[in-house]
Write a protein that holds these residues in place. Sequence first.
Motif, short mmCIF file in Angstrom:
data_model
loop_
_atom_site.label_atom_id
_atom_site.label_comp_id
_atom_site.label_asym_id
_atom_site.label_seq_id
_atom_site.Cartn_x
_atom_site.Cartn_y
_atom_site.Cartn_z
N PHE A 203 0.91 -1.16 0.10
CA PHE A 203 -0.20 0.02 0.08
C PHE A 203 0.82 1.26 -0.05
CE2 PHE A 203 -2.41 -3.40 2.25
CZ PHE A 203 -3.42 -3.64 1.26
N LEU B 277 -1.28 4.88 -1.83
CA LEU B 277 -2.87 4.70 -1.83
C LEU B 277 -3.79 5.02 -2.70
CD1 LEU B 277 -4.32 2.75 0.32
CD2 LEU B 277 -5.08 4.86 1.49
N HIS C 215 -6.75 0.67 -4.20
CA HIS C 215 -6.56 -0.04 -2.78
C HIS C 215 -7.75 0.26 -2.23
CE1 HIS C 215 -1.94 0.94 -3.34
NE2 HIS C 215 -2.13 -0.30 -3.53
#
Length: 162
Positions: free
Chosen positions: A38, A41, A45
């Motif tokens: 991640f 982001l 996601h």
Amino acid sequence: MNYFEKINNKLLDGDGLAAWLNDCRKNGKKIVFSNGCFDILHRGHVEYLAKAASFGDVMVIGLNTDASVRRLKGPSRPVNDENARAFVLAGLEFVSAVVLFDEDTPYNLIKTVQPDVLVKGSDYKPENIVGYDIVTAKGGKVVTVDLVEGYSTTKTIEKMQK
């Protein structure tokens, strides 16, 4: 309400995680687990994690440490450090806990969490997902969620470099 404190309370380490998981189990909560880097982001996601969180009552995210990301993605990654990535993930309403792990896979963390549901992207076959054996041995489910087309950290970085 102090939202900054609320976010920080979702960032757990070994002891904090064990106590939190114990409370969840005592209260009959269905635990969902997913993991990843991640790094930047993005919508993909967030959609993936929102869908994953819907499989249970609480959502635990295993987050690769910076050292783990470098081993997996190369020396120029991560773009954002582990503390920044963890804080941003913890700021998502449907995320209940974020835990860092330093290994290349979350196998040991999955052993600790013992989730009821393990979720990864549909680019994996359930039986090939790390932790499948742990989760299914206790009667849990391993599910995949479709990824959102056109979103990836690598593609975002490539666009920025052009």
